[in-house]
Design an enzyme around this catalytic site. Sequence first.
Site, PDB file in Angstrom:
ATOM      1  N   SER A  97       0.856  -1.180   0.000  1.00 32.93           N
ATOM      2  CA  SER A  97       0.000   0.000   0.000  1.00 32.93           C
ATOM      3  C   SER A  97       0.898   1.237   0.000  1.00 32.93           C
ATOM      4  CB  SER A  97      -0.903  -0.017   1.225  1.00 32.93           C
ATOM      5  OG  SER A  97      -0.104   0.025   2.381  1.00 32.93           O
TER       6      SER A  97
ATOM      7  N   GLY B 158      -4.155   6.963  -5.533  1.00 30.20           N
ATOM      8  CA  GLY B 158      -5.058   8.106  -5.707  1.00 30.20           C
ATOM      9  C   GLY B 158      -4.403   9.192  -6.548  1.00 30.20           C
TER      10      GLY B 158
ATOM     11  N   LYS C  96      14.676  -5.231  -8.581  1.00 26.85           N
ATOM     12  CA  LYS C  96      14.183  -6.601  -8.560  1.00 26.85           C
ATOM     13  C   LYS C  96      12.674  -6.610  -8.825  1.00 26.85           C
ATOM     14  CE  LYS C  96      16.942  -9.399  -7.518  1.00 26.85           C
ATOM     15  NZ  LYS C  96      17.853 -10.030  -8.530  1.00 26.85           N
TER      16      LYS C  96
ATOM     17  N   GLN D 292       6.003  -9.263  -9.864  1.00 24.46           N
ATOM     18  CA  GLN D 292       5.477 -10.421 -10.623  1.00 24.46           C
ATOM     19  C   GLN D 292       4.442 -11.181  -9.799  1.00 24.46           C
ATOM     20  OE1 GLN D 292       8.589 -13.139 -11.886  1.00 24.46           O
ATOM     21  NE2 GLN D 292       9.953 -11.405 -12.209  1.00 24.46           N
TER      22      GLN D 292
ATOM     23  N   CYS E 254     -11.875  26.572  12.339  1.00 26.53           N
ATOM     24  CA  CYS E 254     -12.838  25.794  13.120  1.00 26.53           C
ATOM     25  C   CYS E 254     -12.490  25.844  14.616  1.00 26.53           C
ATOM     26  CB  CYS E 254     -12.938  24.373  12.578  1.00 26.53           C
ATOM     27  SG  CYS E 254     -14.472  23.580  13.081  1.00 26.53           S
TER      28      CYS E 254
ATOM     29  N   HIS F  74     -14.017  25.060   7.139  1.00 26.46           N
ATOM     30  CA  HIS F  74     -12.714  24.483   6.778  1.00 26.46           C
ATOM     31  C   HIS F  74     -12.357  24.949   5.364  1.00 26.46           C
ATOM     32  CE1 HIS F  74     -11.963  21.818  10.190  1.00 26.46           C
ATOM     33  NE2 HIS F  74     -13.286  21.713  10.258  1.00 26.46           N
TER      34      HIS F  74
ATOM     35  N   GLU G 257      -9.659  25.122   3.897  1.00 23.67           N
ATOM     36  CA  GLU G 257      -8.616  24.332   3.223  1.00 23.67           C
ATOM     37  C   GLU G 257      -9.210  23.274   2.292  1.00 23.67           C
ATOM     38  OE1 GLU G 257      -9.513  24.150   6.350  1.00 23.67           O
ATOM     39  OE2 GLU G 257      -9.364  22.127   7.198  1.00 23.67           O
TER      40      GLU G 257
HETATM   41  N1  GLN Z   1     -14.226  20.565  18.405  1.00 22.89           N
HETATM   42  C1  GLN Z   1     -14.861  21.647  17.737  1.00 22.89           C
HETATM   43  C2  GLN Z   1     -16.328  21.377  17.453  1.00 22.89           C
HETATM   44  O1  GLN Z   1     -16.759  20.268  17.510  1.00 22.89           O
HETATM   45  C3  GLN Z   1     -14.122  21.994  16.460  1.00 22.89           C
HETATM   46  C4  GLN Z   1     -14.233  20.957  15.406  1.00 22.89           C
HETATM   47  C5  GLN Z   1     -13.227  21.127  14.307  1.00 22.89           C
HETATM   48  O2  GLN Z   1     -12.250  21.844  14.473  1.00 22.89           O
HETATM   49  N2  GLN Z   1     -13.460  20.497  13.173  1.00 22.89           N
HETATM   50  O3  GLN Z   1     -17.067  22.274  17.154  1.00 22.89           O
END
Ligand code: GLN
Length: 603
Positions: free
Chosen positions: A43, A48, A218, A223, A417, A546, A548
């Site tokens: 793995s 991906g 190798k 194989q 968050c 989030h 990101e």
């Molecule tokens: N622990 C926090 C909540 O549940 C923040 C969660 C997180 O950062 N994804 O709201």
Amino acid sequence: MDAEKLLSSISKSSDETEFYTPMPAGYRPGKTKYVVVFGTVMSGLGKGIFSSSLAKVLQDKGLTVAPIKLEGYLNLDSGTLNPFRHGEVFVLDDGMECDMDLGTYERMLDQDLSRCNFATSGQMYTRVLEKERKGSYLGRDVQMIPHVTGEVKSKLRELAVISHADVVFVEIGGTVGDVENAYYIEAVREMAFEEGPDSFCFVSLTYIIEPPSLGEQKSKAAQLGIGRLLASGIQPHIIACRAQAPVSRKVREKLALYSNVPMECVFSMHDCPSIYVIPEMLQEAGIDKAVLEILKLTDRVDEVAAARARQVWRRYIERFHAATRPVVIGITGKYTSVRDSYASIIKALEHCGTHHGVRVDLEWIDTTELTDDRVGEALRNVHGIIVPGGFGARGAEGKISCIRYARENKIPYLGICYGFQLAVVEFARNVCGLTDANSTELDPDCKHPVIDILPEQKQIEGLGGNMRLGGRDIQIKPHTLAWRLFNGASEVRMRFRHRYEVDPRYIEQLEAGGLVFSGRAPDYPIMQIFELPQDVHPYFVGTQAHPELISRPLRPEPLFLGLVAAAIRRAYPQEAEGGSAKPAEAGATAAKPGPSQPVGSGT
Ligand code: GLN
């Protein structure tokens, strides 16, 4: 018999036939092509990355693609998996919590995915067991073949219908020979037969070992691994060899000989400097051409679009490699195995660094032992700080110390968050004078619970609880920093995964202290983005979302862009005076993150 007739004869469930292939409405057999990627030897080969890069090359050629990852584990989703063991939990717009590979697909293809693009054994068995309870199997004994494999085939065909994809890319998790994924392999074997010739392209990704003591490549393990695939009834069309160095002709000849794959379809996919060059590497090797020929799609290629897309991507890679001026961003989190647990944050910073022409170096800050008097030392090298998402009390006070230091010393800060919530706690304590402020996640009995459980969560908490998950709209307050970063958009969409929020009773007090809530949920008083005005702090921003998760190489996420731009101003103050990378410009070239695109719609 043609594929259509065959399929209609096997898709009916009855006790007179051994066949069972549920067929989703609207499925047209033979229309969709499938590329299946199997891992052999071990793995961690980057299935991906390989599969998403290949899908991107075909997408660039004008074909519509849709990826799917088939996971062997029994969990229904990745929500309960420990990120330090399995990598980050990636959240899709529809709220699906899935494997981090889905993030790789979204970024590479610049395409929003949904729960149609992700399956686990838990989901597959649940479907079968629910049907069994409803009596859908008409008295038959329910078996791995044809019933469980039937559900897998149905899942793949559902994706084909929903995405309208020309090519569905199937990544089978794990390694050939694992008990968990054996029925997935069986399902694609059956399905390739059902769909008929030229519909499936099987790719075996393998690994060529080069033990330092021998200094020679190798091929035996490869194989044997491919041998297992052959024993499962699958003749690979293509072998892609992962290796440290370019794979020798001798080794490729051996693999060709043992696996009935012509030499021109045994490719070297040796290590390369960044994942961004893999699409180019695939094209130079000719894997894309081989796939198109096997699937009889060559005449569908749009050469003009392909040349244009290749040019755009090459320019991105050039910019990525040219961006060598360092900027240091500190991220609170323990260094051990953080790379995968914060994969999307690392990628978002990479996109934004490339956009602004800098290389973002990361510094991991362990906050478990950190206190106010030692935080300055821990943060002395950083030009910006991120407190990422997290759960629980461990290291939380140390994170609050980092936030306080960033706020008081005007170090650019982005709270994500948990990092948003803790910054609100810090602000309440040290600016608004609510010394006993906290989150009820950390101290359920605190006097000032500025962060508390969401009302909607309170209702379902006793029932096992769940998180507020997936894409939500955010209303942006005009003339704020966020508004400028989002190019004046009045509403943007981001993805969420949380249970706690700012308690609405404290909003007024926090605002009176100077915190600006520049992003809110449209219908509820849920605070989604905060900031400090820029005459108070160069960049102090937090979001309950989030961001990101939605950053893409060619569409870097605006809040991250703002952080990196501010960090550049801190690292190179002489230039900032000349006016480069002003915050208002930071988001200027980033497209607005709009509502989700449908699956498979391309870029
Ligand atoms: N622990 C926090 C909540 O549940 C923040 C969660 C997180 O950062 N994804 O709201």
